[in-house]
Design a protein around this motif. Sequence first.
Motif, PDB file in Angstrom:
ATOM      1  N   VAL A  25      58.853  69.699  14.661  1.00  0.00           N
ATOM      2  CA  VAL A  25      57.400  69.711  14.546  1.00  0.00           C
ATOM      3  C   VAL A  25      56.961  71.175  14.558  1.00  0.00           C
ATOM      4  O   VAL A  25      57.037  71.834  15.586  1.00  0.00           O
ATOM      5  N   MET A  26      56.546  71.662  13.396  1.00  0.00           N
ATOM      6  CA  MET A  26      56.231  73.075  13.263  1.00  0.00           C
ATOM      7  C   MET A  26      54.739  73.277  13.046  1.00  0.00           C
ATOM      8  O   MET A  26      54.140  72.583  12.237  1.00  0.00           O
ATOM      9  N   VAL A  27      54.171  74.197  13.774  1.00  0.00           N
ATOM     10  CA  VAL A  27      52.738  74.498  13.763  1.00  0.00           C
ATOM     11  C   VAL A  27      51.903  73.236  13.520  1.00  0.00           C
ATOM     12  O   VAL A  27      51.127  73.152  12.577  1.00  0.00           O
ATOM     13  N   PRO A  28      52.045  72.262  14.414  1.00  0.00           N
ATOM     14  CA  PRO A  28      51.434  70.956  14.145  1.00  0.00           C
ATOM     15  C   PRO A  28      49.933  70.887  14.420  1.00  0.00           C
ATOM     16  O   PRO A  28      49.438  71.450  15.381  1.00  0.00           O
ATOM     17  N   MET A  29      49.246  70.164  13.551  1.00  0.00           N
ATOM     18  CA  MET A  29      47.850  69.793  13.808  1.00  0.00           C
ATOM     19  C   MET A  29      47.920  68.514  14.642  1.00  0.00           C
ATOM     20  O   MET A  29      48.387  67.489  14.157  1.00  0.00           O
ATOM     21  N   MET A  30      47.474  68.580  15.877  1.00  0.00           N
ATOM     22  CA  MET A  30      47.639  67.448  16.793  1.00  0.00           C
ATOM     23  C   MET A  30      46.337  66.844  17.285  1.00  0.00           C
ATOM     24  O   MET A  30      46.336  65.752  17.819  1.00  0.00           O
ATOM     25  N   ARG A  31      45.242  67.562  17.146  1.00  0.00           N
ATOM     26  CA  ARG A  31      43.954  67.079  17.657  1.00  0.00           C
ATOM     27  C   ARG A  31      42.888  67.207  16.591  1.00  0.00           C
ATOM     28  O   ARG A  31      42.650  68.293  16.073  1.00  0.00           O
ATOM     29  N   VAL A  55      61.022  58.657  22.798  1.00  0.00           N
ATOM     30  CA  VAL A  55      60.773  59.434  21.587  1.00  0.00           C
ATOM     31  C   VAL A  55      61.952  60.386  21.371  1.00  0.00           C
ATOM     32  O   VAL A  55      62.575  60.851  22.323  1.00  0.00           O
ATOM     33  N   ALA A  56      62.251  60.683  20.127  1.00  0.00           N
ATOM     34  CA  ALA A  56      63.376  61.556  19.783  1.00  0.00           C
ATOM     35  C   ALA A  56      63.196  62.957  20.372  1.00  0.00           C
ATOM     36  O   ALA A  56      62.068  63.435  20.529  1.00  0.00           O
ATOM     37  N   PRO A  57      64.314  63.624  20.669  1.00  0.00           N
ATOM     38  CA  PRO A  57      64.248  65.028  21.078  1.00  0.00           C
ATOM     39  C   PRO A  57      63.490  65.836  20.028  1.00  0.00           C
ATOM     40  O   PRO A  57      63.467  65.473  18.847  1.00  0.00           O
ATOM     41  N   ALA A  58      62.886  66.938  20.466  1.00  0.00           N
ATOM     42  CA  ALA A  58      62.012  67.689  19.563  1.00  0.00           C
ATOM     43  C   ALA A  58      62.341  69.169  19.515  1.00  0.00           C
ATOM     44  O   ALA A  58      62.768  69.761  20.502  1.00  0.00           O
ATOM     45  N   ILE A  59      62.097  69.716  18.351  1.00  0.00           N
ATOM     46  CA  ILE A  59      62.055  71.154  18.155  1.00  0.00           C
ATOM     47  C   ILE A  59      60.609  71.431  17.779  1.00  0.00           C
ATOM     48  O   ILE A  59      60.106  70.900  16.784  1.00  0.00           O
ATOM     49  N   VAL A  60      59.924  72.206  18.601  1.00  0.00           N
ATOM     50  CA  VAL A  60      58.515  72.517  18.344  1.00  0.00           C
ATOM     51  C   VAL A  60      58.413  74.019  18.091  1.00  0.00           C
ATOM     52  O   VAL A  60      58.830  74.826  18.922  1.00  0.00           O
ATOM     53  N   LEU A  61      57.877  74.385  16.942  1.00  0.00           N
ATOM     54  CA  LEU A  61      57.738  75.788  16.552  1.00  0.00           C
ATOM     55  C   LEU A  61      56.272  76.149  16.435  1.00  0.00           C
ATOM     56  O   LEU A  61      55.504  75.439  15.776  1.00  0.00           O
ATOM     57  N   VAL A  62      55.901  77.259  17.060  1.00  0.00           N
ATOM     58  CA  VAL A  62      54.552  77.805  16.912  1.00  0.00           C
ATOM     59  C   VAL A  62      54.655  79.317  16.747  1.00  0.00           C
ATOM     60  O   VAL A  62      55.637  79.930  17.152  1.00  0.00           O
ATOM     61  N   ALA A  86      62.607  82.101  12.032  1.00  0.00           N
ATOM     62  CA  ALA A  86      62.078  80.812  12.490  1.00  0.00           C
ATOM     63  C   ALA A  86      62.756  79.674  11.745  1.00  0.00           C
ATOM     64  O   ALA A  86      63.158  78.668  12.357  1.00  0.00           O
ATOM     65  N   ARG A  87      62.906  79.797  10.438  1.00  0.00           N
ATOM     66  CA  ARG A  87      63.569  78.745   9.649  1.00  0.00           C
ATOM     67  C   ARG A  87      65.010  78.546  10.101  1.00  0.00           C
ATOM     68  O   ARG A  87      65.477  77.411  10.248  1.00  0.00           O
ATOM     69  N   VAL A  88      65.717  79.641  10.338  1.00  0.00           N
ATOM     70  CA  VAL A  88      67.112  79.551  10.795  1.00  0.00           C
ATOM     71  C   VAL A  88      67.177  78.911  12.169  1.00  0.00           C
ATOM     72  O   VAL A  88      68.029  78.049  12.425  1.00  0.00           O
ATOM     73  N   ALA A  89      66.288  79.297  13.050  1.00  0.00           N
ATOM     74  CA  ALA A  89      66.290  78.732  14.411  1.00  0.00           C
ATOM     75  C   ALA A  89      66.052  77.224  14.380  1.00  0.00           C
ATOM     76  O   ALA A  89      66.756  76.465  15.059  1.00  0.00           O
ATOM     77  N   VAL A  90      65.082  76.782  13.600  1.00  0.00           N
ATOM     78  CA  VAL A  90      64.795  75.341  13.497  1.00  0.00           C
ATOM     79  C   VAL A  90      65.984  74.615  12.870  1.00  0.00           C
ATOM     80  O   VAL A  90      66.414  73.567  13.365  1.00  0.00           O
ATOM     81  N   ALA A  91      66.537  75.167  11.796  1.00  0.00           N
ATOM     82  CA  ALA A  91      67.687  74.534  11.127  1.00  0.00           C
ATOM     83  C   ALA A  91      68.875  74.419  12.083  1.00  0.00           C
ATOM     84  O   ALA A  91      69.539  73.379  12.132  1.00  0.00           O
ATOM     85  N   ASN A  92      69.133  75.469  12.853  1.00  0.00           N
ATOM     86  CA  ASN A  92      70.252  75.424  13.800  1.00  0.00           C
ATOM     87  C   ASN A  92      70.044  74.369  14.877  1.00  0.00           C
ATOM     88  O   ASN A  92      70.987  73.672  15.259  1.00  0.00           O
ATOM     89  N   GLU A  93      68.825  74.223  15.341  1.00  0.00           N
ATOM     90  CA  GLU A  93      68.547  73.216  16.362  1.00  0.00           C
ATOM     91  C   GLU A  93      68.673  71.814  15.765  1.00  0.00           C
ATOM     92  O   GLU A  93      69.215  70.908  16.424  1.00  0.00           O
ATOM     93  N   LEU A  94      68.216  71.628  14.546  1.00  0.00           N
ATOM     94  CA  LEU A  94      68.374  70.319  13.896  1.00  0.00           C
ATOM     95  C   LEU A  94      69.848  69.975  13.732  1.00  0.00           C
ATOM     96  O   LEU A  94      70.260  68.841  13.986  1.00  0.00           O
TER      97      LEU A  94
END
Length: 174
Positions: free
Chosen positions: A53-59, A111-118, A160-168
């Motif tokens: 979940v990257m820079v999510p609009m949540m509200r 809920v599934a484990p998460a990678i949250v990027l901001v 950031a892209r590499v970090a998210v990809a590695n965590e996935l």
Amino acid sequence: EALVWLSDPNNARTIGADPKRIAVAGASAGGNLAAVMGLRARDNGLSLRAQAVMVPMMRWGAQTESMYQFGHLPGLPTHAAVWYWFNYVEKREDCEHKYCQPVLTDSVEGVAPAIVLVGNSDVLRDEGNEYAEMLKAGGIDVVHLQEDGTHFGVMTSASARVAVANELKKHLFK
């Protein structure tokens, strides 16, 4: 309902996928949709390995500190964020549920484990942080990445892209 289709081993085989190794990912409005898919998967007994979940609009119509502080920066000005929500759902009352605003869920259990990027200078930073903290408080495994010196365009950051990809990869291939 693509997730339901992909979760069926017969369907997954037709595209060479493994129904036991599914993750969802999205940025901005897509981050909202990835989080919603995480809730829907849980609520429908489907298995996800992870949600990115990257820079999510949540509200809907969020009036957060980061929205005010960084709404003038390139990428996603405050007026554009409001415009996007109005194009997602016209009336706020139509969006007062967890499948529109995932942070409204009563429980994150299962809920599934998460990678949250901001990005630390991102208008959506506070919404992403809220989601990450909500998951952590509910006992969900969360990798919370915050890129220093970045605004809404954090998804264009190679690190950031590499970090998210590695965590996935860690979640998909464990």
